[in-house]
Design a protein around this motif. Sequence first.
Motif, mmCIF file in Angstrom:
data_model
loop_
_atom_site.group_PDB
_atom_site.id
_atom_site.type_symbol
_atom_site.label_atom_id
_atom_site.label_comp_id
_atom_site.label_asym_id
_atom_site.label_seq_id
_atom_site.Cartn_x
_atom_site.Cartn_y
_atom_site.Cartn_z
ATOM 1 N N UNK A 205 29.037 -11.144 42.585
ATOM 2 C CA UNK A 205 28.050 -11.593 43.577
ATOM 3 C C UNK A 205 28.669 -12.561 44.582
ATOM 4 N N UNK A 206 29.914 -12.934 44.341
ATOM 5 C CA UNK A 206 30.578 -13.880 45.225
ATOM 6 C C UNK A 206 30.502 -15.321 44.751
ATOM 7 N N UNK A 207 30.025 -15.536 43.537
ATOM 8 C CA UNK A 207 29.925 -16.886 42.988
ATOM 9 C C UNK A 207 31.158 -17.193 42.135
ATOM 10 N N UNK A 208 31.549 -18.451 42.102
ATOM 11 C CA UNK A 208 32.674 -18.896 41.285
ATOM 12 C C UNK A 208 32.133 -19.292 39.914
ATOM 13 N N UNK A 209 32.751 -18.767 38.874
ATOM 14 C CA UNK A 209 32.280 -19.000 37.504
ATOM 15 C C UNK A 209 33.355 -19.727 36.708
ATOM 16 N N UNK A 210 32.968 -20.850 36.123
ATOM 17 C CA UNK A 210 33.843 -21.559 35.189
ATOM 18 C C UNK A 210 33.552 -21.025 33.795
ATOM 19 N N UNK A 211 34.606 -20.785 33.023
ATOM 20 C CA UNK A 211 34.465 -20.331 31.639
ATOM 21 C C UNK A 211 34.831 -21.490 30.707
ATOM 22 N N UNK A 212 33.956 -21.763 29.756
ATOM 23 C CA UNK A 212 34.182 -22.842 28.803
ATOM 24 C C UNK A 212 34.101 -22.270 27.387
ATOM 25 N N UNK A 213 35.252 -21.770 26.866
ATOM 26 C CA UNK A 213 35.241 -21.258 25.495
ATOM 27 C C UNK A 213 34.896 -22.389 24.526
ATOM 28 N N UNK A 214 34.010 -22.095 23.602
ATOM 29 C CA UNK A 214 33.625 -23.092 22.608
ATOM 30 C C UNK A 214 34.666 -23.058 21.491
ATOM 31 N N UNK A 215 35.186 -24.221 21.083
ATOM 32 C CA UNK A 215 36.209 -24.241 20.023
ATOM 33 C C UNK A 215 35.726 -23.529 18.757
ATOM 34 N N UNK A 216 36.665 -22.810 18.136
ATOM 35 C CA UNK A 216 36.347 -21.999 16.963
ATOM 36 C C UNK A 216 35.624 -22.791 15.877
ATOM 37 N N UNK A 217 36.075 -24.015 15.578
ATOM 38 C CA UNK A 217 35.440 -24.780 14.507
ATOM 39 C C UNK A 217 33.985 -25.106 14.844
ATOM 40 N N UNK A 218 33.698 -25.356 16.106
ATOM 41 C CA UNK A 218 32.327 -25.652 16.522
ATOM 42 C C UNK A 218 31.462 -24.398 16.423
ATOM 43 N N UNK B 248 31.383 -18.348 24.627
ATOM 44 C CA UNK B 248 31.928 -18.940 25.843
ATOM 45 C C UNK B 248 30.736 -19.268 26.726
ATOM 46 N N UNK B 249 30.658 -20.490 27.168
ATOM 47 C CA UNK B 249 29.584 -20.898 28.065
ATOM 48 C C UNK B 249 30.096 -20.870 29.496
ATOM 49 N N UNK B 250 29.202 -20.594 30.422
ATOM 50 C CA UNK B 250 29.565 -20.399 31.817
ATOM 51 C C UNK B 250 28.860 -21.419 32.702
ATOM 52 N N UNK B 251 29.557 -21.865 33.735
ATOM 53 C CA UNK B 251 28.947 -22.745 34.729
ATOM 54 C C UNK B 251 29.262 -22.204 36.120
ATOM 55 N N UNK B 252 28.236 -22.105 36.930
ATOM 56 C CA UNK B 252 28.374 -21.829 38.353
ATOM 57 C C UNK B 252 27.944 -23.111 39.048
ATOM 58 N N UNK C 290 25.008 -21.040 31.876
ATOM 59 C CA UNK C 290 24.709 -19.841 31.095
ATOM 60 C C UNK C 290 25.378 -20.007 29.738
ATOM 61 N N UNK C 291 24.558 -20.206 28.711
ATOM 62 C CA UNK C 291 25.071 -20.497 27.373
ATOM 63 C C UNK C 291 24.840 -19.311 26.441
ATOM 64 N N UNK C 292 25.552 -19.332 25.321
ATOM 65 C CA UNK C 292 25.503 -18.189 24.405
ATOM 66 C C UNK C 292 25.295 -18.599 22.952
ATOM 67 N N UNK C 293 24.513 -19.642 22.733
ATOM 68 C CA UNK C 293 24.227 -19.989 21.338
ATOM 69 C C UNK C 293 22.818 -20.530 21.125
ATOM 70 N N UNK C 294 21.894 -20.210 22.002
ATOM 71 C CA UNK C 294 20.531 -20.721 21.870
ATOM 72 C C UNK C 294 19.878 -20.242 20.577
ATOM 73 N N UNK C 295 20.137 -19.004 20.197
ATOM 74 C CA UNK C 295 19.516 -18.458 18.990
ATOM 75 C C UNK C 295 20.070 -19.099 17.720
ATOM 76 N N UNK C 296 21.197 -19.816 17.841
ATOM 77 C CA UNK C 296 21.784 -20.514 16.693
ATOM 78 C C UNK C 296 21.537 -22.014 16.771
ATOM 79 N N UNK C 297 20.642 -22.449 17.627
ATOM 80 C CA UNK C 297 20.300 -23.855 17.694
ATOM 81 C C UNK C 297 21.015 -24.627 18.782
ATOM 82 N N UNK C 298 21.812 -23.964 19.601
ATOM 83 C CA UNK C 298 22.489 -24.571 20.756
ATOM 84 C C UNK C 298 23.424 -25.713 20.368
#
Length: 174
Positions: free
Chosen positions: A52-65, A75-79, A155-163
């Motif tokens: 879409x032309x937007x810049x996306x930051x990728x924030x991989x969540x550490x494995x232990x977390x 991986x959580x995303x920030x625009x 844009x996060x990817x763990x809401x169903x696990x309690x965030x």
Amino acid sequence: MSSVEDRIAAFVEREHGRQIDYLAGIVKIPSDNPPGDCAAAAEAAARLTEGLGLVVERHPVPRDVVEAAGMVSATNLIVRRRFGDGPVIALNAHGDVVPPGTGWTHDPYGAEIVDGWMYGRGAAVSKSDFATYAFALLALEAIEAPLAGTVELHFTYDEEAGARSARNGCSTRG
């Protein structure tokens, strides 16, 4: 010159098909949680958003977390779009979904549109928010109104696990 509201309405009308395609692209990507193996879905959403032309930051969540949250990957995303000095407004949505369960009459990952309704996991909550937020940001850019402050899309990817991993894997500093 038309009003800001008229220009936004014209943008929404003009971009409606592209917004539906964007949402369908995200709905078609399984991101069930559990099991919570969501990094690939986040990467696909990031590529669609960059398309879409937007810049996306990728924030991989550490494995232990991630594992402490009972997940496999996230991986959580920030625009972030800065319009000038001023406050930061953050809009948050989650891309993980509960598993579809039984009783579906349409493919839960098909993004099929029937009578004007899209069917699929996340089409209503909360992948649709990705589309709404992204296209709202694009509308703000398109109307070229004098704005101040920063808009962030989280844009996060763990809401169903309690965030729990989002708090540890997504920084808004930048």
